[in-house]
Design an enzyme around this catalytic site. Sequence first.
Site, PDB file in Angstrom:
ATOM      1  N   LYS A 104      -1.145 -64.237  -8.786  1.00 28.69           N
ATOM      2  CA  LYS A 104      -2.072 -64.702  -9.818  1.00 28.69           C
ATOM      3  C   LYS A 104      -1.558 -64.234 -11.162  1.00 28.69           C
ATOM      4  O   LYS A 104      -1.063 -63.123 -11.288  1.00 28.69           O
ATOM      5  CB  LYS A 104      -3.434 -64.066  -9.532  1.00 28.69           C
ATOM      6  N   HIS A 138       3.847 -52.954  -0.796  1.00 32.90           N
ATOM      7  CA  HIS A 138       5.081 -52.962  -1.598  1.00 32.90           C
ATOM      8  C   HIS A 138       5.605 -51.553  -1.811  1.00 32.90           C
ATOM      9  O   HIS A 138       6.798 -51.294  -1.697  1.00 32.90           O
ATOM     10  CB  HIS A 138       4.835 -53.659  -2.948  1.00 32.90           C
TER      11      HIS A 138
HETATM   12  S1  SF4 Z   1     -11.801 -64.233 -10.242  1.00 28.40           S
HETATM   13 FE1  SF4 Z   1     -12.309 -62.161 -10.974  1.00 28.40          FE
HETATM   14  S2  SF4 Z   1     -12.658 -60.972  -9.127  1.00 28.40           S
HETATM   15 FE2  SF4 Z   1     -11.506 -62.795  -8.538  1.00 28.40          FE
HETATM   16  S3  SF4 Z   1      -9.318 -62.255  -8.625  1.00 28.40           S
HETATM   17 FE3  SF4 Z   1      -9.889 -63.105 -10.651  1.00 28.40          FE
HETATM   18  S4  SF4 Z   1     -10.448 -61.299 -11.873  1.00 28.40           S
HETATM   19 FE4  SF4 Z   1     -10.499 -60.664  -9.721  1.00 28.40          FE
END
Ligand code: SF4
Length: 506
Positions: free
Chosen positions: A415, A349
């Site tokens: 996420k 990015h």
């Molecule tokens: S589960 Fe833990 S290691 Fe995996 S993306 Fe989420 S915060 Fe990061």
Amino acid sequence: MTIIKQDDFIESIAGALQFISYYHPADFIRAMDRAYQREQNPAAREAIAQILINSRMCAEGRRPICQDTGIVTIFLKVGMNVQWQAELSVTEMCNEGIRRAYLDPANILRASILDDPDGARINTNDNTPGVIHYDIVPGNTVEVHVSAKGGGSEAKAKFVMLNPSDSVVDWVLEMVPQMGAGWCPPGMLGIGIGGTAEKAMILAKQALLEPIDIQELQQRGAGNRAEELRLEIYDKVNRLGIGAQGLGGLTTVMDVKVKDFPSHAAIKAVAIIPNCAATRHTHFILDGSGAVELTLPNLDDWPEITRETSANVKRVNLDSVTRGDVKTWEPGDTLLLSGKMLTGRDAAHKKMVDMLARGEELPVDLSGRFIYYVGPVDPMRDEVVGPAGPTTATRMDKFTRTMLEKTGLLGMIGKAERGPIAIEAIRDFESVYLIAVGGAAYLVSQAIKASRVVGFPELGMEAIYEFELEDMPVTVAVDHRGVSIHQTGPALWAQKISQMEVEFRP
Ligand code: SF4
């Protein structure tokens, strides 16, 4: 006098890191299954189902639970009667163990450590160095706690110097909503109280090495102030309604651990460190009899989960999707994505936005496309790509308006929540933001049927890939009007919980 040999120590560290890359601790699986059984929000329940299914697949396939295979932290208790038979220092031996584990050809782990952290940020390529803590204790053994901490959860660590009369509980309840969902809840909170600034942080990290046992504490009752705090914070944090992946729901934390230490009269140091869906740690003792072989878990400990197909699942072909289609999606909708999707995260990015500012052509046309924020693990054996879960989207917020305005990008997948500047840009350009489940990386990678690098190959795992998908599960998190499920979901579930009189008990 016990003799600890260099190779035994290195092999034990390397073996433990491989072990925790694909086996969740059994207590974590039991607690996650309890959270699954009781969850009432369908979106949160689906996220927990994916975490459990992913965990079992990783245990069976011996592949990493998450694409972020973590920064290694090791706590050593070295007996004063131990004699080392070694040429390397103990720190060098720890780092050699990390190197061997992360470069193990049977299960290569992603190297995430960058040297010169505020400068060139060059990958050390073997995930060294680890962060190593020592305690010199009476005895003739070496006790080792090994953990591999994901960047997304470590990034949410908090610290404060409270006034002595201030409430720890109030501060924790103020901080947890600010942590958002980038730490991939449900997980645990490690809380350190007392000592100095650095002592409180280390206590919080050590607290996370303990097994999940809040149910036993609830049954026997608190015996000291730290245990009282555990019970109160566990109850009150879960009543916030943040839920799995921040979608709203009954379980935000599966346990709260508190460690304390005497404090100076003028201060009260408090630290919080969360542990995520990829909780990875183990413990062993070296007594001079050779390298440690960790006991393999019983796969019967993993529940058999069948994903429930909810009524609002929509199948989406990314090769033909239009802005008109995007406008029909509602926050909380589950989509199954097929077709071609681009990838790109922090470094790509930054590079693209710099190129656009200079008026240069990008290596790939983003018009009408979706981009997935990911840095996958390298593939092994017959894999198309290694574990490939989403990374925290807020880090891309500052690039979002430029990307939507200058490239015609249609949507993003990542996420956790988006911040205000990204949500405004999504609303202004009638774009959309989708989330995949953090901590379900191996499961997500099974939906990727082909992969090729289409830009910035020099960036390694941060290059731009084109993935060909078949039914990748995602949830609509910010719709084209800028409505965010990370705002509406927790608010709704906090209210529901307040009316339900839920008891956070097993
Ligand atoms: S589960 Fe833990 S290691 Fe995996 S993306 Fe989420 S915060 Fe990061």
